[in-house]
Design a protein around this motif. Sequence first.
Motif, PDB file in Angstrom:
ATOM      1  N   GLU A  73      -5.446  -1.895   4.155  1.00  0.00           N
ATOM      2  CA  GLU A  73      -6.449  -1.009   4.745  1.00  0.00           C
ATOM      3  C   GLU A  73      -7.616  -0.721   3.817  1.00  0.00           C
ATOM      4  O   GLU A  73      -8.751  -0.602   4.261  1.00  0.00           O
ATOM      5  N   HIS A 130       1.808   2.891   0.413  1.00  0.00           N
ATOM      6  CA  HIS A 130       2.148   3.504   1.692  1.00  0.00           C
ATOM      7  C   HIS A 130       2.142   2.430   2.775  1.00  0.00           C
ATOM      8  O   HIS A 130       1.153   1.709   2.933  1.00  0.00           O
ATOM      9  N   VAL A 169       1.700   1.672   6.353  1.00  0.00           N
ATOM     10  CA  VAL A 169       1.090   2.278   7.529  1.00  0.00           C
ATOM     11  C   VAL A 169       1.792   1.809   8.792  1.00  0.00           C
ATOM     12  O   VAL A 169       2.046   2.578   9.715  1.00  0.00           O
TER      13      VAL A 169
END
Length: 95
Positions: free
Chosen positions: A9, A49, A51
């Motif tokens: 991202e 992280h 997502v």
Amino acid sequence: MPVGKLTFEDVAMTVNVPEGTRIIEISEKIGAGITYGCRAGECGTCLTHVVDGAENLSDPSALELRVLKENLAGRQDRLACQCQILGGAVTVRPG
């Protein structure tokens, strides 16, 4: 050999990766923002992280689980140097 799609991202980039590829390997190649120190799963600097697509990653090892716990990681966090893409689509961002 199965292929997965890994999306970062932070740099808005998706790449096809062979099964068994560790997230940190691709992050280094494309210049994503996941940092790392040891690459052995002991320092926790590559906390990432997940997502979307956590089900398409390898299960965490006992070592990874310990380091995640020590770093108070969330349920969707993994160590980029430890988890491998098993196929499907996975989207990550630096932790």
